[in-house]
Design an enzyme around this catalytic site. Structure first.
Site, short mmCIF file in Angstrom:
data_model
loop_
_atom_site.label_atom_id
_atom_site.label_comp_id
_atom_site.label_asym_id
_atom_site.label_seq_id
_atom_site.Cartn_x
_atom_site.Cartn_y
_atom_site.Cartn_z
N SER A 1 0.81 -1.21 0.36
CA SER A 1 -0.32 0.20 0.07
C SER A 1 0.89 1.29 -0.27
CB SER A 1 -0.50 0.53 1.16
OG SER A 1 -0.31 0.62 2.64
N ASP A 2 0.11 2.15 -0.65
CA ASP A 2 0.69 3.60 -0.50
C ASP A 2 1.21 4.12 1.36
OD1 ASP A 2 1.89 6.81 -0.57
OD2 ASP A 2 1.21 6.96 -2.24
N TRP A 3 1.33 4.09 1.70
CA TRP A 3 1.97 4.80 3.51
C TRP A 3 0.23 5.35 4.13
CZ3 TRP A 3 5.25 2.30 2.18
CH2 TRP A 3 6.21 1.70 2.62
N PHE A 4 -0.19 4.56 4.44
CA PHE A 4 -1.66 5.39 5.38
C PHE A 4 -2.73 4.56 4.35
CE2 PHE A 4 1.34 7.56 8.10
CZ PHE A 4 1.15 7.19 8.90
N GLY A 5 -2.54 3.89 3.43
CA GLY A 5 -3.51 3.31 1.87
C GLY A 5 -4.38 2.28 2.09
#
Length: 781
Positions: A218-222
């Site tokens: 995932s993108d960070w916090f995605g």
């Protein structure tokens, strides 16, 4: 059955969840020792967001793209692999292959181009270089993450044809040509489904059709939903320790919401990633400074030259612009790295032995830059106990996700930045606090501020990427040492991870703006040549927000106009990651784009100005005369939806359809020699192009070929890039290059498949999009 199938569900689920900001945890039950990830793409920052462990800073991805040179990008990748291994990093969070759909995209400096073929081919070269060193990439952001406004929540509505022919194509090229070990899913949704949960595009297209066998992160916090992410093909949720995987995933498996075999597929991919990045390889020795300098010069794009470049003899040079002394060499956001040094244009020209006089003229921003004098940072517990002391190479401190060794975020009470400053000039110096929260600033024993600064945005990430400044004017004397201390008292805010970020900024005394402009005019008039360095600022090009204008910020346009009026031999150096308006472009002797050129910026500029190196760049993106001419500009979702209603017509495809001429077309760029295109022969999918260097200097040319239907078709672009290659030749020498024209070039996406479109075609070959002296007719009926 894999041995790991016998491990507890909790252990398998733990493998897929970030341990902290940058790593996956060791899981002994699975024989997994953990993995470390780090941001790129211009360098490898490592696990600390600080200058404590410096990194080579290469030119920006738009600069890399301007070289049009896949072999050069492979060398850049090899350097990045070496940097990663030196820093104990197994996974590089790069490259970014989203497209320059609109010139207002705020993060385009981190992407390559408006063209999917150019983007994909160049990214494949970079990926091959990185992975040759046993370091994984994560090609990002999959997919249609081409804007920053509401990027974490917006849903992109796009036709299947546009998705296939434009936005998915760079990812497909990289997967098929370079077999990347990783793909990062985007924050946004596509046609109603968040990309971290997109079964159709991740499991169906990426893995099923293209055969991608790496891991997805995932993108960070995605990652937002445990079950939908697991079923949608997401292998790893970052960062940790609080993610939708780990215990939540184990619980979903035990509840029967996620089949155990799906969990094991994710686990297998991460274990395979560990195997791939544990290979012991002999990396080539790479001189990082030399390569950064070479790439920068190769990327510099000369758009106008009325006989002033390269320099002849030993001219008196007036070097003008705030950016000439305080270089901006990379864009803002997660791409940031911390080089051991940055060579400004002023330093570069002086070190080349040029006769230079400097005038500030104008600045791109009212914001002050980080203090450049040596500092030290001390971390204190809430009871005043010293937790650690650390070198601070400049005034910008950012500890993100991971604190320095010995610092426990839970007990951290305050951080103090201290140093001794010896002014070079007397007068009113500007000193600023940059950050949000409680601060005490002391200069020479006098407390200038003891209070709280407020955020300018509700977004907690805004305080990280673009913190407010509080500026104070302090009279100081040349040569008189002064002690400066800035203390920040922590308050746990809304950041979803451990975070300490603030800065001490400084600017020398300057005259008022009108006086600075007049001084620049006078310096230009007294010199043989004027070199004006202009560009964008941190407020204009950064991750986290889009642009609202293509105008140069501040009074830089006025500066160029006044200098050009004072000296007809004015060269404008434009330092920006993506297009800016240049209303003075026809009134100056030369225009040279340097993008964001990395740590060796000044040396590379001196190389190109003096002719030691040829500017090798060609535009990877169309540059408009004014924003109003641009056929696609929208970057703002409406009611949470971003509609790509223009379909396949973005970039030069849209410009040609609109009938409006840009300032400089796709593929444009001048060198220091001339070329004659002599012949082009097409046989069995390969185009053989012969060209001759007709000038007096050795040179490099980017050979470009564009495919066009012989009979115009309103549903298709009038022409599109089919192949490109770099040619080199000595004066008078002829050279032949071969360009593969793939069968896909003749296809369009129709009814769920790639289908060839029969009929006549023309290959247009030459210098740029429409400067194509050679034509080759083909019949595909």
């Amino acid at each position: 059955m894999h041995p790991h199938d016998q491990a507890p569900v909790e252990a398998r689920a733990r493998l897929l969840a970030g341990r902290d900001m940058w790593s996956l945890p060791a899981v002994p039950e699975l024989g997994f020792d953990g993995l470390v990830m780090s941001d790129g793409p211009v360098g490898v920052r490592g696990t600390e967001w600080s200058a404590a462990d410096p990194s080579i800073a290469l030119p920006s991805p738009t600069a890399l793209a301007a070289t049009w040179d896949t072999a050069l990008l492979r060398r850049a990748g090899e350097l990045l692999a070496g940097e990663a291994r030196r820093k104990g990093v197994q996974v590089l969070l790069a490259p970014t292959v989203n497209l320059h759909r609109s010139p207002l995209g705020g993060r385009h400096f981190e992407c390559f181009s408006e063209d999917p073929l150019l983007t994909g081919e160049l990214a494949a070269g970079l990926v091959q270089g990185v992975q040759s060193g046993g370091v994984a990439v994560t090609v990002k952001h999959f997919v249609a993450n081409d804007f920053e406004t509401e990027r974490m929540t917006a849903d992109v509505v796009v036709s299947e044809r546009a998705l296939r022919e434009l936005y998915l194509l760079p990812f497909e090229i990289v997967v098929r040509k370079a077999s990347p070990y990783g793909i990062m899913t985007a924050y946004n949704g596509v046609n109603g489904t968040t990309m971290s949960e997109h079964d159709e595009l991740v499991n169906g297209v990426l893995r099923g059709e293209w055969g991608f066998d790496g891991f997805t992160v995932s993108d960070w916090f995605g990652a937002r939903d445990t079950v939908r992410a697991a079923l949608g093909g997401l292998d790893v949720a970052m960062p940790g320790p609080d993610t939708v995987y780990g215990p939540a995933l184990a619980e979903a498996v035990r509840a029967g919401e996620v089949p155990e075999e799906v969990l094991d597929q994710h686990v297998q991919r991460v274990l395979e990633l560990a195997r791939r990045t544990s290979v012991d390889v002999d990396l080539p020795e790479v001189d990082g400074q030399a390569l950064a300098r070479e790439i920068a010069a190769r990327s510099f794009t000369l758009l106008r030259n009325e006989g002033v470049l390269p320099f002849e003899g030993s001219p008196r040079v007036a070097l003008i612009g705030g950016l000439a002394k305080e270089a901006r060499v990379m864009g803002g956001g997660s791409a940031q790295v911390f080089p051991a040094h940055v060579v400004s244009p002023l330093e570069g020209l002086e070190s080349a032995g040029l006769d230079v006089s400097y005038a500030r003229g104008a600045d791109p921003s009212l914001r002050l830059n980080p203090a450049a004098f040596t500092l030290r940072t001390t971390a204190y517990a809430e009871d005043g106990t010293v937790l650690g002391e650390f070198p601070q190479p400049d005034g910008a401190l950012q500890w993100v996700g991971q604190m320095p060794e010995g610092v426990d975020y839970a007990t951290l009470g305050s951080v103090a930045m201290r140093g001794t400053f010896t002014p070079d000039v007397s007068g009113d110096h500007q000193i600023a606090i940059e950050g949000v929260g409680e601060f005490r600033l002391t200069v020479g024993g006098d407390v200038l501020f003891d209070g709280t600064t407020a955020a300018e945005s509700d977004d907690p990430f805004a305080a990280f990427f673009f913190a407010p400044q509080k500026v104070f004017s302090v009279p100081l004397r040349e040569g008189a040492e002064v002690e400066i201390e800035l203390v920040h008292r922590l308050a746990r805010g809304e950041m979803p991870l451990p975070f300490v970020g603030f800065g001490l900024a400084h600017r020398e005394p300057t005259a008022d703006p009108d006086t600075l402009l007049a001084e620049a005019e006078a310096a230009a008039a007294a010199s043989d040549i004027a070199v004006v360095v202009v560009g964008t600022s941190k407020e204009v090009e950064s991750e986290g927000f889009d642009r609202t204008s293509l105008r140069l910020p501040g009074r830089q346009d006025e500066l160029v106009g006044r200098v050009a009026a004072a000296n007809p031999r004015t060269i404008v150096v434009v330092n920006a990651g993506s297009p800016v308006e240049m209303p003075w472009r026809d009134d100056v002797a030369a225009v040279l784009l340097t993008w964001f050129p990395g740590q060796e910026a000044g040396h590379a500029l001196a190389d190109v100005l003096t002719g030691r190196a040829e500017p090798g760049g060609r535009l990877p993106t169309t540059w408009p005369a004014v924003l109003a001419d641009c056929p696609v500009t929208d970057v703002t979702p409406v009611d949470g939806v971003m509609r790509y209603d223009e379909g396949v017509f973005i970039g030069y495809r849209a410009w040609q359809r609109s009938g409006t001429a840009p300032a400089y077309e796709f593929g444009s760029g001048l060198g220091y020699t001339t070329w004659s295109y002599e012949k082009a022969v097409h046989e069995e999918g390969v185009l053989h192009v012969t060209l001759r260097n007709t000038g007096s200097r050795p040179g490099r040319e980017v050979v470009q070929t564009y495919l066009a239907p012989a009979v115009p078709d309103e549903n298709r672009p009038s022409r599109w890039l089919a192949a490109f290659a770099v040619a080199e030749a000595a004066p008078g020498e002829s050279v032949t290059v071969t360009l593969d024209v793939p069968e896909r070039s003749f296809c369009t996406w129709q009814d769920g498949a790639w289908r060839p479109v029969p009929g006549g075609y023309v290959l247009h070959t030459g210098h740029s999009l429409t400067d194509t002296p050679l034509t080759t007719r083909l019949d595909r009926s």
